[in-house]
Design a protein around this motif. Structure first.
Motif, short mmCIF file in Angstrom:
data_model
loop_
_atom_site.label_atom_id
_atom_site.label_comp_id
_atom_site.label_asym_id
_atom_site.label_seq_id
_atom_site.Cartn_x
_atom_site.Cartn_y
_atom_site.Cartn_z
N LEU A 1 0.83 -1.21 0.00
CA LEU A 1 0.00 0.00 0.00
C LEU A 1 0.86 1.25 0.00
O LEU A 1 0.40 2.32 -0.35
CB LEU A 1 -0.90 0.02 1.25
N PHE A 2 2.11 1.10 0.44
CA PHE A 2 3.02 2.25 0.54
C PHE A 2 4.38 1.88 0.00
O PHE A 2 4.75 0.70 -0.01
CB PHE A 2 3.20 2.68 2.00
N GLN A 3 5.11 2.90 -0.45
CA GLN A 3 6.49 2.72 -0.86
C GLN A 3 7.32 3.76 -0.13
O GLN A 3 6.97 4.94 -0.11
CB GLN A 3 6.64 2.92 -2.36
N ILE A 4 8.41 3.31 0.46
CA ILE A 4 9.32 4.23 1.14
C ILE A 4 10.49 4.50 0.21
O ILE A 4 11.17 3.58 -0.23
CB ILE A 4 9.83 3.63 2.47
N GLY A 5 10.70 5.77 -0.08
CA GLY A 5 11.77 6.14 -1.01
C GLY A 5 12.90 6.88 -0.32
O GLY A 5 13.19 6.67 0.85
N LYS A 6 13.51 7.77 -1.09
CA LYS A 6 14.72 8.47 -0.68
C LYS A 6 14.56 9.23 0.64
O LYS A 6 15.46 9.27 1.47
CB LYS A 6 15.11 9.44 -1.80
N SER A 7 13.38 9.85 0.85
CA SER A 7 13.21 10.66 2.06
C SER A 7 12.94 9.80 3.29
O SER A 7 12.82 10.31 4.40
CB SER A 7 12.11 11.69 1.86
N SER A 8 12.84 8.48 3.10
CA SER A 8 12.65 7.51 4.19
C SER A 8 11.42 7.84 5.03
O SER A 8 10.39 8.21 4.49
CB SER A 8 13.91 7.43 5.04
N LEU A 9 11.54 7.73 6.35
CA LEU A 9 10.39 7.89 7.24
C LEU A 9 10.14 9.35 7.59
O LEU A 9 10.84 9.90 8.44
CB LEU A 9 10.62 7.11 8.53
N THR A 10 9.16 9.96 6.97
CA THR A 10 8.79 11.32 7.33
C THR A 10 7.60 11.24 8.28
O THR A 10 6.89 10.23 8.30
CB THR A 10 8.37 12.13 6.08
N ASN B 1 -6.82 2.36 10.38
CA ASN B 1 -8.25 2.50 10.69
C ASN B 1 -9.10 1.61 9.79
O ASN B 1 -10.20 1.22 10.14
CB ASN B 1 -8.70 3.95 10.55
N THR B 2 -8.58 1.32 8.59
CA THR B 2 -9.36 0.51 7.64
C THR B 2 -8.70 -0.82 7.29
O THR B 2 -9.33 -1.69 6.74
CB THR B 2 -9.58 1.29 6.33
N HIS B 3 -7.41 -0.97 7.59
CA HIS B 3 -6.69 -2.21 7.30
C HIS B 3 -6.00 -2.69 8.58
O HIS B 3 -5.43 -1.88 9.30
CB HIS B 3 -5.61 -1.99 6.24
N GLU B 4 -6.02 -3.98 8.79
CA GLU B 4 -5.28 -4.51 9.95
C GLU B 4 -3.89 -5.00 9.53
O GLU B 4 -2.99 -5.07 10.35
CB GLU B 4 -6.06 -5.66 10.59
N LEU B 5 -3.75 -5.33 8.26
CA LEU B 5 -2.49 -5.86 7.74
C LEU B 5 -2.02 -4.96 6.60
O LEU B 5 -2.78 -4.73 5.65
CB LEU B 5 -2.73 -7.29 7.25
N ILE B 6 -0.81 -4.45 6.70
CA ILE B 6 -0.30 -3.52 5.69
C ILE B 6 1.06 -3.99 5.20
O ILE B 6 1.93 -4.33 6.00
CB ILE B 6 -0.15 -2.09 6.28
#
Length: 98
Positions: A21-30, A42-47
């Motif tokens: 559902l997400f991709q972490i790129g160059k800026s890492s964890l913002t 809130n809508t997904h239990e597994l990501i």
């Protein structure tokens, strides 16, 4: 909440069919990225999250930081894929084996 190996194995099997559902790129964890993941719980239990090649941080470190900040559990980290689980008490979708 500490997960048993049986629960972890069950979640891994469910996650194998998920698209990230997400991709972490160059800026890492913002903070924005962390908030977006927290809201998704809130809508997904597994990501599932993909860590892109241009991200220089260790996927395991990212996974544990995210789990800490979102009060979720790291199901597993394989290569550049992270799977997180957070039980949703109001909208339970996954019933974990005991």
């Amino acid at each position: 909440m500490e997960m048993t190996s049986k629960q972890r194995a069950y979640l891994k099997s469910l996650a194998s069919n998920l698209e990230p559902l997400f991709q972490i790129g160059k800026s890492s964890l913002t903070p924005e990225f962390t908030n977006a993941i927290a809201e998704t719980f809130n809508t997904h239990e597994l990501i599932k999250i993909a860590v892109l090649k241009n991200c220089m941080d260790d996927p395991k470190e990212i996974a544990h930081t995210l789990a800490e900040r979102t009060n979720s559990n790291v199901v597993h980290v394989i290569g550049k894929k992270i799977v997180l689980y957070k039980e949703n008490k109001d909208n339970k979708q996954i019933v974990l084996p005991k």
